[in-house]
Design a protein around this motif. Sequence first.
Motif, PDB file in Angstrom:
ATOM      1  N   PRO A 365       0.828  -1.205   0.000  1.00 51.61           N
ATOM      2  CA  PRO A 365       0.000   0.000   0.000  1.00 51.61           C
ATOM      3  C   PRO A 365       0.864   1.257   0.000  1.00 51.61           C
ATOM      4  CG  PRO A 365      -0.777  -1.587   1.632  1.00 51.61           C
ATOM      5  CD  PRO A 365       0.525  -2.111   1.121  1.00 51.61           C
ATOM      6  N   LYS A 366       0.325   2.324  -0.548  1.00 45.17           N
ATOM      7  CA  LYS A 366       1.084   3.564  -0.642  1.00 45.17           C
ATOM      8  C   LYS A 366       1.534   4.056   0.732  1.00 45.17           C
ATOM      9  CE  LYS A 366       0.690   3.997  -5.105  1.00 45.17           C
ATOM     10  NZ  LYS A 366       1.859   3.860  -5.990  1.00 45.17           N
ATOM     11  N   ARG A 367       0.676   3.880   1.757  1.00 45.03           N
ATOM     12  CA  ARG A 367       1.040   4.342   3.089  1.00 45.03           C
ATOM     13  C   ARG A 367       2.243   3.571   3.634  1.00 45.03           C
ATOM     14  NH1 ARG A 367      -3.884   1.840   3.212  1.00 45.03           N
ATOM     15  NH2 ARG A 367      -4.084  -0.085   4.444  1.00 45.03           N
ATOM     16  N   THR A 368       2.368   2.286   3.249  1.00 44.76           N
ATOM     17  CA  THR A 368       3.531   1.501   3.659  1.00 44.76           C
ATOM     18  C   THR A 368       4.784   2.026   2.976  1.00 44.76           C
ATOM     19  OG1 THR A 368       2.131  -0.458   3.936  1.00 44.76           O
ATOM     20  CG2 THR A 368       4.493  -0.826   3.785  1.00 44.76           C
ATOM     21  N   SER A 369       4.658   2.425   1.723  1.00 41.38           N
ATOM     22  CA  SER A 369       5.792   2.995   0.993  1.00 41.38           C
ATOM     23  C   SER A 369       6.282   4.272   1.654  1.00 41.38           C
ATOM     24  CB  SER A 369       5.399   3.284  -0.459  1.00 41.38           C
ATOM     25  OG  SER A 369       5.016   2.102  -1.125  1.00 41.38           O
ATOM     26  N   VAL A 370       5.355   5.078   2.184  1.00 40.89           N
ATOM     27  CA  VAL A 370       5.742   6.321   2.857  1.00 40.89           C
ATOM     28  C   VAL A 370       6.592   6.014   4.087  1.00 40.89           C
ATOM     29  CG1 VAL A 370       4.897   8.341   4.110  1.00 40.89           C
ATOM     30  CG2 VAL A 370       3.731   7.593   2.034  1.00 40.89           C
ATOM     31  N   VAL A 371       6.196   4.996   4.844  1.00 40.61           N
ATOM     32  CA  VAL A 371       6.957   4.604   6.032  1.00 40.61           C
ATOM     33  C   VAL A 371       8.384   4.226   5.644  1.00 40.61           C
ATOM     34  CG1 VAL A 371       7.125   2.899   7.885  1.00 40.61           C
ATOM     35  CG2 VAL A 371       4.907   3.873   7.300  1.00 40.61           C
ATOM     36  N   ARG A 372       8.516   3.516   4.537  1.00 45.66           N
ATOM     37  CA  ARG A 372       9.857   3.145   4.041  1.00 45.66           C
ATOM     38  C   ARG A 372      10.597   4.384   3.535  1.00 45.66           C
ATOM     39  NH1 ARG A 372       8.796  -0.437  -0.566  1.00 45.66           N
ATOM     40  NH2 ARG A 372       8.528   1.506  -1.708  1.00 45.66           N
ATOM     41  N   ASP A 373       9.867   5.282   2.900  1.00 41.08           N
ATOM     42  CA  ASP A 373      10.489   6.447   2.275  1.00 41.08           C
ATOM     43  C   ASP A 373      10.929   7.518   3.267  1.00 41.08           C
ATOM     44  OD1 ASP A 373      10.207   5.313  -0.181  1.00 41.08           O
ATOM     45  OD2 ASP A 373       8.438   6.462  -0.767  1.00 41.08           O
ATOM     46  N   ILE A 374      10.672   7.300   4.553  1.00 43.35           N
ATOM     47  CA  ILE A 374      11.182   8.221   5.571  1.00 43.35           C
ATOM     48  C   ILE A 374      12.700   8.307   5.482  1.00 43.35           C
ATOM     49  CG2 ILE A 374      11.511   8.493   8.067  1.00 43.35           C
ATOM     50  CD1 ILE A 374       8.656   7.468   8.412  1.00 43.35           C
ATOM     51  N   VAL A 375      13.330   7.199   5.080  1.00 39.11           N
ATOM     52  CA  VAL A 375      14.789   7.180   4.908  1.00 39.11           C
ATOM     53  C   VAL A 375      15.196   8.144   3.795  1.00 39.11           C
ATOM     54  CG1 VAL A 375      16.792   5.732   4.383  1.00 39.11           C
ATOM     55  CG2 VAL A 375      14.897   4.794   5.724  1.00 39.11           C
ATOM     56  N   LEU A 376      14.441   8.144   2.694  1.00 43.46           N
ATOM     57  CA  LEU A 376      14.732   9.094   1.609  1.00 43.46           C
ATOM     58  C   LEU A 376      14.491  10.528   2.055  1.00 43.46           C
ATOM     59  CD1 LEU A 376      13.351   7.622  -1.750  1.00 43.46           C
ATOM     60  CD2 LEU A 376      15.695   7.711  -0.929  1.00 43.46           C
ATOM     61  N   MET A 377      13.451  10.732   2.858  1.00 41.10           N
ATOM     62  CA  MET A 377      13.166  12.080   3.358  1.00 41.10           C
ATOM     63  C   MET A 377      14.344  12.601   4.172  1.00 41.10           C
ATOM     64  SD  MET A 377       9.198  11.931   4.563  1.00 41.10           S
ATOM     65  CE  MET A 377       8.157  10.650   3.874  1.00 41.10           C
ATOM     66  N   ALA A 378      14.984  11.693   4.925  1.00 38.40           N
ATOM     67  CA  ALA A 378      16.148  12.099   5.727  1.00 38.40           C
ATOM     68  C   ALA A 378      17.254  12.636   4.824  1.00 38.40           C
ATOM     69  CB  ALA A 378      16.654  10.920   6.551  1.00 38.40           C
ATOM     70  N   ILE A 379      17.460  11.977   3.680  1.00 35.70           N
ATOM     71  CA  ILE A 379      18.486  12.461   2.743  1.00 35.70           C
ATOM     72  C   ILE A 379      18.082  13.821   2.169  1.00 35.70           C
ATOM     73  CG2 ILE A 379      19.779  11.966   0.634  1.00 35.70           C
ATOM     74  CD1 ILE A 379      19.295   9.021   1.067  1.00 35.70           C
ATOM     75  N   ILE A 380      16.807  13.978   1.840  1.00 37.85           N
ATOM     76  CA  ILE A 380      16.324  15.261   1.305  1.00 37.85           C
ATOM     77  C   ILE A 380      16.553  16.385   2.311  1.00 37.85           C
ATOM     78  CG2 ILE A 380      14.291  16.545   0.526  1.00 37.85           C
ATOM     79  CD1 ILE A 380      13.150  13.844  -0.468  1.00 37.85           C
ATOM     80  N   ILE A 381      16.254  16.105   3.582  1.00 36.31           N
ATOM     81  CA  ILE A 381      16.435  17.114   4.624  1.00 36.31           C
ATOM     82  C   ILE A 381      17.913  17.435   4.821  1.00 36.31           C
ATOM     83  CG2 ILE A 381      16.062  17.647   7.063  1.00 36.31           C
ATOM     84  CD1 ILE A 381      13.544  17.597   5.233  1.00 36.31           C
ATOM     85  N   LEU A 382      18.762  16.401   4.751  1.00 35.10           N
ATOM     86  CA  LEU A 382      20.205  16.633   4.868  1.00 35.10           C
ATOM     87  C   LEU A 382      20.725  17.453   3.683  1.00 35.10           C
ATOM     88  CD1 LEU A 382      21.417  13.154   6.180  1.00 35.10           C
ATOM     89  CD2 LEU A 382      21.347  15.307   7.447  1.00 35.10           C
ATOM     90  N   ILE A 383      20.174  17.210   2.494  1.00 34.52           N
ATOM     91  CA  ILE A 383      20.531  18.018   1.317  1.00 34.52           C
ATOM     92  C   ILE A 383      20.135  19.479   1.557  1.00 34.52           C
ATOM     93  CG2 ILE A 383      19.875  18.492  -1.082  1.00 34.52           C
ATOM     94  CD1 ILE A 383      19.746  15.449  -1.512  1.00 34.52           C
ATOM     95  N   ALA A 384      18.912  19.675   2.069  1.00 33.68           N
ATOM     96  CA  ALA A 384      18.446  21.040   2.352  1.00 33.68           C
ATOM     97  C   ALA A 384      19.344  21.714   3.389  1.00 33.68           C
ATOM     98  CB  ALA A 384      16.996  21.004   2.835  1.00 33.68           C
TER      99      ALA A 384
END
Length: 482
Positions: A365-384
Amino acid sequence: MNCKTKYLNISVFSILFIILLFLNLLYPAQTDDYALYQKALNDNFLSTYFEWNGRIGEILFAGYFAKFAFSPIFDIINATIGTAFLFFGFILCFARVIKDKSDIALLALWFAILGFFGYFGSIFLWGAGSANYLWGVTLIFAFCISYRLFWNQIYNNNIQKTSHNLWINFAYFIFVFLAFLAGMASEFIGVMVIFVITLSFIYATYHKISLPFWQFLGFFGFVAGWITLYLSPGSNKRVETVGSDFMSLSEFFDISFLDKIITLNQALNHNYSDIFVVFLISFSIFYILKNDIKFKFYHWIIAILSIVIAMVFAKHICAGVVFVLILWMMRNLATKDRFYYIFIALFLLWVFMGIILFGLVNGVPKRTSVVRDIVLMAIIILIAKELYKIYGRKISFISFSLFICSVILLSYHSYKTNLSQKAINQEIIEQKRAGKNNIIIPKNLIYKSKKFIDFGNIQQDSQHWINKTVSKYHNIESISVK
């Protein structure tokens, strides 16, 4: 933490709490909430563990908290946990609390990403969805913070010794209990946490780093919780129910080598998401800026086309090729500054999480993908964070603008869902007054937003389980949509 920092953190997270509380109050109960409300009223606390789901979030919700699914009490609880999720998540990313305006901008950007691309309604507002994902991930965040802070001290050569007394021993007990609950929070995230902590133990052994006793206690507590979840009779029954969408490990080993490759490639392709697109664009721009590449107009056209091609490959053809290219770019950055090895570690972790989901043949489910994608969000925030050093005002403007827009958008979706639910309830009341017991809801009353929620609502088939639970709650014979 000085008084100014305390005041700053209390102020920022109080504002986020108010926003989350407002959205929770506005958003009505949905789908599973009806069924779990009945379950919480009539069944025993652990019944869901044996019948459907072993995750601690759903056990707590179905066993007790679903009683308040239609009450503001649940909205307050859920908003509190949502705020804790953001607070713990920030500490986990930076190993500290908020200190200045740049930190607030980064937090605002993270909230905006969740608001625009994170199926916010399904994870932060929907009762059953929050319990399954938000509550569980918050527990995992809380558990991992101690490890994060310890290894941050190792990185900065600032180890602090702790004394052993009654209070420390009591804290150990609480920590092991938290570890056990966190282990029961998520099957595939649990595997990731166990994998990372195991690697940290190997690293510590190789470099002769003395680890405190609580690290081992927490690890074994977490593993015990994960095994308890994995062996849950309810979770196994759920797997059998959706067996057509699931491939067991034994089935995977029985298929041919070519089919194994195809299955793993399919699993990697399922890593594609809206958040991955945001990451791909953000990282590409960051890579260009960090390497001081001077682009002419036609270079930008080539770069945009390349990103589009990479998206197509990642979604439909072979995501592994795109991932290798991204890792190569990260390696180039890391050769100049070892800080960017963090990018490599996080990205590999995200890829690993996709690989361990190979058994879900038709994706997650898409909501499960979001939970996994928190790791990608961390990289985005570190880039910012890195870009903030040079483009501070621009990053702040973008972050706060996106934050405000996301709050407005989420309020709009919650309001429309609220109006839809009220209209449906009013339709049920009016048809019951007219003596009807088989209720038909006009299709135009159902509000849907694919980027806000990812679960089903009342269906056309009156025998659908959602329709049956709604019928039971409203004490009618059947309900359908036409």
